[in-house]
Design a protein around this motif. Structure first.
Motif, PDB file in Angstrom:
ATOM      1  N   UNK A  74       0.787  -1.225   0.000  1.00  0.00           N
ATOM      2  CA  UNK A  74       0.000   0.000   0.000  1.00  0.00           C
ATOM      3  C   UNK A  74       0.818   1.274   0.000  1.00  0.00           C
ATOM      4  N   UNK A  75       2.049   1.198  -0.431  1.00  0.00           N
ATOM      5  CA  UNK A  75       2.918   2.370  -0.455  1.00  0.00           C
ATOM      6  C   UNK A  75       3.058   2.850  -1.896  1.00  0.00           C
ATOM      7  N   UNK A  76       2.723   4.123  -2.133  1.00  0.00           N
ATOM      8  CA  UNK A  76       2.844   4.728  -3.454  1.00  0.00           C
ATOM      9  C   UNK A  76       3.845   5.871  -3.358  1.00  0.00           C
ATOM     10  N   UNK A  77       4.749   5.938  -4.337  1.00  0.00           N
ATOM     11  CA  UNK A  77       5.771   6.975  -4.304  1.00  0.00           C
ATOM     12  C   UNK A  77       5.970   7.585  -5.683  1.00  0.00           C
ATOM     13  N   UNK A  78       6.038   8.908  -5.693  1.00  0.00           N
ATOM     14  CA  UNK A  78       6.384   9.645  -6.902  1.00  0.00           C
ATOM     15  C   UNK A  78       7.730  10.307  -6.630  1.00  0.00           C
ATOM     16  N   UNK A  79       8.672  10.100  -7.552  1.00  0.00           N
ATOM     17  CA  UNK A  79      10.000  10.701  -7.413  1.00  0.00           C
ATOM     18  C   UNK A  79      10.261  11.590  -8.615  1.00  0.00           C
ATOM     19  N   UNK A  80      10.530  12.857  -8.351  1.00  0.00           N
ATOM     20  CA  UNK A  80      10.841  13.807  -9.416  1.00  0.00           C
ATOM     21  C   UNK A  80      12.314  14.159  -9.300  1.00  0.00           C
ATOM     22  N   UNK A  81      13.050  13.894 -10.359  1.00  0.00           N
ATOM     23  CA  UNK A  81      14.482  14.207 -10.402  1.00  0.00           C
ATOM     24  C   UNK A  81      14.658  15.416 -11.320  1.00  0.00           C
ATOM     25  N   UNK A  82      15.169  16.515 -10.758  1.00  0.00           N
ATOM     26  CA  UNK A  82      15.403  17.735 -11.524  1.00  0.00           C
ATOM     27  C   UNK A  82      16.895  18.047 -11.539  1.00  0.00           C
ATOM     28  N   UNK A  83      17.397  18.457 -12.688  1.00  0.00           N
ATOM     29  CA  UNK A  83      18.818  18.765 -12.865  1.00  0.00           C
ATOM     30  C   UNK A  83      18.981  20.258 -13.108  1.00  0.00           C
ATOM     31  N   UNK A  84      19.916  20.847 -12.384  1.00  0.00           N
ATOM     32  CA  UNK A  84      20.202  22.283 -12.519  1.00  0.00           C
ATOM     33  C   UNK A  84      21.683  22.475 -12.842  1.00  0.00           C
TER      34      UNK A  84
ATOM     35  N   UNK B   6       2.745   8.233  -0.343  1.00  0.00           N
ATOM     36  CA  UNK B   6       1.457   7.976   0.292  1.00  0.00           C
ATOM     37  C   UNK B   6       1.490   6.542   0.789  1.00  0.00           C
ATOM     38  N   UNK B   7       1.457   6.387   2.105  1.00  0.00           N
ATOM     39  CA  UNK B   7       1.534   5.058   2.688  1.00  0.00           C
ATOM     40  C   UNK B   7       0.526   4.942   3.821  1.00  0.00           C
ATOM     41  N   UNK B   8      -0.411   4.024   3.683  1.00  0.00           N
ATOM     42  CA  UNK B   8      -1.455   3.813   4.681  1.00  0.00           C
ATOM     43  C   UNK B   8      -2.158   5.119   5.059  1.00  0.00           C
ATOM     44  N   UNK B   9      -2.460   5.923   4.050  1.00  0.00           N
ATOM     45  CA  UNK B   9      -3.181   7.167   4.280  1.00  0.00           C
ATOM     46  C   UNK B   9      -2.319   8.319   4.780  1.00  0.00           C
ATOM     47  N   UNK B  10      -1.054   8.094   4.998  1.00  0.00           N
ATOM     48  CA  UNK B  10      -0.154   9.154   5.453  1.00  0.00           C
ATOM     49  C   UNK B  10       0.638   9.678   4.268  1.00  0.00           C
ATOM     50  N   UNK B  11       0.683  10.985   4.155  1.00  0.00           N
ATOM     51  CA  UNK B  11       1.325  11.660   3.037  1.00  0.00           C
ATOM     52  C   UNK B  11       2.600  12.330   3.530  1.00  0.00           C
ATOM     53  N   UNK B  12       3.698  12.157   2.793  1.00  0.00           N
ATOM     54  CA  UNK B  12       4.942  12.847   3.152  1.00  0.00           C
ATOM     55  C   UNK B  12       5.654  13.314   1.890  1.00  0.00           C
ATOM     56  N   UNK B  13       6.393  14.398   2.046  1.00  0.00           N
ATOM     57  CA  UNK B  13       7.133  14.954   0.915  1.00  0.00           C
ATOM     58  C   UNK B  13       8.509  15.363   1.418  1.00  0.00           C
ATOM     59  N   UNK B  14       9.548  14.936   0.703  1.00  0.00           N
ATOM     60  CA  UNK B  14      10.924  15.239   1.089  1.00  0.00           C
ATOM     61  C   UNK B  14      11.719  15.681  -0.124  1.00  0.00           C
ATOM     62  N   UNK B  15      12.652  16.600   0.114  1.00  0.00           N
ATOM     63  CA  UNK B  15      13.606  16.998  -0.922  1.00  0.00           C
ATOM     64  C   UNK B  15      14.994  16.528  -0.513  1.00  0.00           C
ATOM     65  N   UNK B  16      15.710  15.944  -1.469  1.00  0.00           N
ATOM     66  CA  UNK B  16      17.088  15.532  -1.252  1.00  0.00           C
ATOM     67  C   UNK B  16      17.928  16.182  -2.343  1.00  0.00           C
ATOM     68  N   UNK B  17      19.116  16.640  -1.955  1.00  0.00           N
ATOM     69  CA  UNK B  17      19.973  17.368  -2.887  1.00  0.00           C
ATOM     70  C   UNK B  17      21.297  16.631  -3.071  1.00  0.00           C
ATOM     71  N   UNK B  18      21.786  16.676  -4.306  1.00  0.00           N
ATOM     72  CA  UNK B  18      23.049  16.030  -4.659  1.00  0.00           C
ATOM     73  C   UNK B  18      23.849  16.983  -5.538  1.00  0.00           C
ATOM     74  N   UNK B  19      25.166  16.805  -5.530  1.00  0.00           N
ATOM     75  CA  UNK B  19      26.032  17.494  -6.482  1.00  0.00           C
ATOM     76  C   UNK B  19      26.769  16.423  -7.271  1.00  0.00           C
ATOM     77  N   UNK B  20      27.165  16.767  -8.488  1.00  0.00           N
ATOM     78  CA  UNK B  20      27.829  15.771  -9.312  1.00  0.00           C
ATOM     79  C   UNK B  20      28.798  16.422 -10.298  1.00  0.00           C
ATOM     80  N   UNK B  21      29.815  15.646 -10.647  1.00  0.00           N
ATOM     81  CA  UNK B  21      30.742  16.076 -11.693  1.00  0.00           C
ATOM     82  C   UNK B  21      30.247  15.615 -13.067  1.00  0.00           C
ATOM     83  N   UNK B  22      29.245  14.744 -13.075  1.00  0.00           N
ATOM     84  CA  UNK B  22      28.693  14.224 -14.328  1.00  0.00           C
ATOM     85  C   UNK B  22      27.829  15.246 -15.037  1.00  0.00           C
ATOM     86  N   UNK B  23      27.706  15.090 -16.340  1.00  0.00           N
ATOM     87  CA  UNK B  23      26.784  15.896 -17.143  1.00  0.00           C
ATOM     88  C   UNK B  23      25.900  14.927 -17.927  1.00  0.00           C
ATOM     89  N   UNK B  24      24.974  14.279 -17.213  1.00  0.00           N
ATOM     90  CA  UNK B  24      24.080  13.307 -17.849  1.00  0.00           C
ATOM     91  C   UNK B  24      22.631  13.755 -17.666  1.00  0.00           C
TER      92      UNK B  24
END
Length: 194
Positions: free
Chosen positions: A58-68, A92-110
């Motif tokens: 019953x766990x649903x997850x949407x992941x948005x990956x944005x590159x800047x 969305x898991x068992x009726x509970x909604x959560x939203x988190x942002x995680x940040x990364x840096x990279x030397x890659x250009x993909x």
């Protein structure tokens, strides 16, 4: 990675490799500028990728990956950084909604899809190996701290996990008990070596 010192990242790039490193609160100044560069009104990602997952629990997850590529106040001190990655995870898991942002840096250009895969793959390793070591082998509470003993202990745990994976043993905690009660059963396991 607990800390991402500039020297380490420079050394990685100098050796001809690339990195994707998570930016956490222990790098306050870097985190401040990464958040700023991804949240200002005119900040537009150069690429994005959206993935959806749902499991049978019953766990649903949407992941948005944005590159800047706007590296304002970052490029001066972190010379090897080429991209900022922002992962927004909405769950969305068992009726509970959560939203988190995680940040990364990279030397890659993909592209964003590749970055999303890289980040997800890291967590797969974390969940499939480190979680098993901690829960099934109680590694975090080990008091072994001197000389080569911690290294040897973790290598033996990894060897045991690999042998159990080769033999398609799914419940490692249960298998440990079984082999503890009947050590002769260990001789029936395949080592994977030909």
């Amino acid at each position: 990675m607990h800390c991402i010192p500039k020297k380490t990242l420079r050394k990685i790039v100098k050796c001809g490799h690339d990195y994707v490193a998570q930016v956490k609160a222990n790098q306050k100044e870097l985190l401040k500028w990464v958040e700023f560069n991804t949240s200002i009104d005119d900040a537009k990602p150069i690429d994005f990728f959206i993935s959806y997952e749902h499991n049978t629990h019953g766990r649903h997850e949407e992941r948005i990956c944005e590159i800047y590529d706007d590296l304002y106040q970052i490029k001066n001190n972190w010379k090897s950084v080429n991209r900022i990655i922002k992962i927004t995870s909405t769950t969305l898991s068992y009726g509970r909604y959560s939203k988190e942002n995680h940040y990364y840096i990279s030397s890659l250009k993909v592209d964003a899809k590749t970055f999303a895969h890289i980040v997800r793959s890291h967590w797969k390793i974390e969940n499939s190996l480190h979680y098993v070591k901690d829960v099934s082998f109680d590694e975090d509470s080990s008091r072994t701290r001197t000389k080569q003993a911690p290294l040897i202990s973790t290598m033996l745990r990894s060897l045991a996990i690999n042998i159990m994976n080769i033999n398609k043993i799914l419940n490692i905690k249960k298998a440990r008990k079984l082999f503890g009660w009947s050590p002769y059963r260990l001789f029936n396991l395949s080592s994977g070596l030909k």
